[in-house]
Motif scaffolding. Structure first.
Motif, mmCIF file in Angstrom:
data_model
loop_
_atom_site.group_PDB
_atom_site.id
_atom_site.type_symbol
_atom_site.label_atom_id
_atom_site.label_comp_id
_atom_site.label_asym_id
_atom_site.label_seq_id
_atom_site.Cartn_x
_atom_site.Cartn_y
_atom_site.Cartn_z
ATOM 1 N N THR A 1 -113.640 -101.161 19.006
ATOM 2 C CA THR A 1 -112.734 -101.729 18.078
ATOM 3 C C THR A 1 -113.735 -103.198 16.703
ATOM 4 O O THR A 1 -115.199 -102.640 16.759
ATOM 5 C CB THR A 1 -112.667 -102.988 18.581
ATOM 6 O OG1 THR A 1 -113.442 -103.740 19.148
ATOM 7 C CG2 THR A 1 -111.802 -102.120 19.372
ATOM 8 N N LYS A 2 -113.113 -103.410 15.786
ATOM 9 C CA LYS A 2 -113.376 -103.965 15.263
ATOM 10 C C LYS A 2 -114.607 -105.737 15.431
ATOM 11 O O LYS A 2 -115.722 -106.186 14.890
ATOM 12 C CB LYS A 2 -112.483 -104.801 14.254
ATOM 13 C CG LYS A 2 -112.786 -105.658 13.253
ATOM 14 C CD LYS A 2 -112.002 -105.942 11.975
ATOM 15 C CE LYS A 2 -110.276 -105.912 12.590
ATOM 16 N NZ LYS A 2 -109.455 -107.075 11.763
ATOM 17 N N LYS A 3 -114.033 -105.713 16.641
ATOM 18 C CA LYS A 3 -114.825 -106.690 17.387
ATOM 19 C C LYS A 3 -116.204 -105.924 17.979
ATOM 20 O O LYS A 3 -116.923 -107.246 17.848
ATOM 21 C CB LYS A 3 -113.943 -107.293 18.471
ATOM 22 C CG LYS A 3 -114.464 -108.500 19.273
ATOM 23 C CD LYS A 3 -114.003 -109.677 20.108
ATOM 24 C CE LYS A 3 -114.974 -110.285 20.721
ATOM 25 N NZ LYS A 3 -113.840 -111.163 22.058
ATOM 26 N N LYS B 1 -118.465 -111.093 11.926
ATOM 27 C CA LYS B 1 -116.699 -110.705 11.807
ATOM 28 C C LYS B 1 -115.653 -111.119 10.510
ATOM 29 O O LYS B 1 -114.991 -110.002 10.524
ATOM 30 C CB LYS B 1 -115.900 -111.611 12.543
ATOM 31 C CG LYS B 1 -114.724 -111.602 13.585
ATOM 32 C CD LYS B 1 -114.089 -112.037 14.264
ATOM 33 C CE LYS B 1 -112.638 -112.182 14.207
ATOM 34 N NZ LYS B 1 -112.081 -113.073 15.196
ATOM 35 N N VAL C 1 -117.162 -107.970 8.043
ATOM 36 C CA VAL C 1 -116.391 -106.496 8.568
ATOM 37 C C VAL C 1 -115.349 -106.312 8.226
ATOM 38 O O VAL C 1 -114.173 -106.214 7.671
ATOM 39 C CB VAL C 1 -116.334 -106.366 9.989
ATOM 40 C CG1 VAL C 1 -115.609 -105.704 10.387
ATOM 41 C CG2 VAL C 1 -118.239 -106.216 10.523
ATOM 42 N N GLN C 2 -114.566 -108.071 7.869
ATOM 43 C CA GLN C 2 -112.965 -108.667 7.720
ATOM 44 C C GLN C 2 -112.755 -108.203 6.299
ATOM 45 O O GLN C 2 -112.033 -107.634 6.171
ATOM 46 C CB GLN C 2 -112.123 -109.473 8.339
ATOM 47 C CG GLN C 2 -110.658 -109.149 8.169
ATOM 48 C CD GLN C 2 -110.020 -108.435 8.517
ATOM 49 O OE1 GLN C 2 -110.089 -108.562 9.598
ATOM 50 N NE2 GLN C 2 -108.807 -107.798 7.632
ATOM 51 N N PHE D 1 -113.185 -104.449 5.403
ATOM 52 C CA PHE D 1 -111.693 -103.633 5.084
ATOM 53 C C PHE D 1 -111.023 -103.801 4.093
ATOM 54 O O PHE D 1 -110.101 -103.400 3.979
ATOM 55 C CB PHE D 1 -111.315 -104.084 7.339
ATOM 56 C CG PHE D 1 -112.500 -103.413 8.040
ATOM 57 C CD1 PHE D 1 -113.016 -102.423 7.995
ATOM 58 C CD2 PHE D 1 -112.307 -104.041 9.429
ATOM 59 C CE1 PHE D 1 -113.808 -102.317 9.022
ATOM 60 C CE2 PHE D 1 -113.068 -103.447 10.213
ATOM 61 C CZ PHE D 1 -113.849 -102.402 9.711
#
Length: 150
Positions: free
Chosen positions: A11-13, A31, A34-35, A38
């Motif tokens: 997962t993204k987490k 976090k 990463v966001q 994306f």
């Protein structure tokens, strides 16, 4: 950052946690990074229709033509309109990394299977040898051949 750790994430987490641990930064900062990554990929796809990440892969927007489809549960046919979708084509770096891991996993499986078959193959060889002894050429010669019906 170790690619092996990212491969295990789902997962993204999990990705953010791996980045935070590897870079020794807070999970919140990782976090957000990463966001933002994306978001940049999505923005690029929307504006250009293509994002190329060397040694990783290419994201592309592809137009799928309209077609007839069928609901497998009910069998009812319906029309699917033409639409755009995102496709991903892995790069050479990613493919080589994945192939190496597949080969390593396969080698582990085959070595385990080889160990297991060594004992069973010895048993099978003994069984074949016993079967051959049971049907010796002398006993096989004594049996009359069946005549063909006319």
């Amino acid at each position: 950052m170790e690619i092996e750790k990212l491969i295990m994430t789902k997962t993204k987490k999990d990705i953010a946690l791996t980045v935070a641990q590897d870079m020794k930064i807070s999970q919140q900062t990782a976090k957000e990074a990463v966001q933002k990554t994306f978001d940049a990929i999505l923005k690029g796809l929307k504006s250009d229709g293509r994002i190329e990440l060397r040694n990783f892969g290419v994201f592309m927007v592809k137009t799928r033509p309209g077609r007839n489809a069928r609901n497998p549960r009910t069998g009812q046919e319906f029309w699917v309109e033409e639409h755009q979708t995102v496709v991903f084509r892995p790069g050479k770096g990613m493919q080589s990394k994945v192939q190496i891991e597949k080969v390593e996993k396969k080698a582990k499986k085959t070595s385990k299977a080889a160990k297991a078959t060594k004992s069973t193959s010895a048993k099978a060889d003994a069984a074949v040898s016993n079967a051959q002894k049971a049907v010796s050429p002398k006993t096989a010669a004594k049996k009359p051949a069946k005549k063909a019906k006319k």
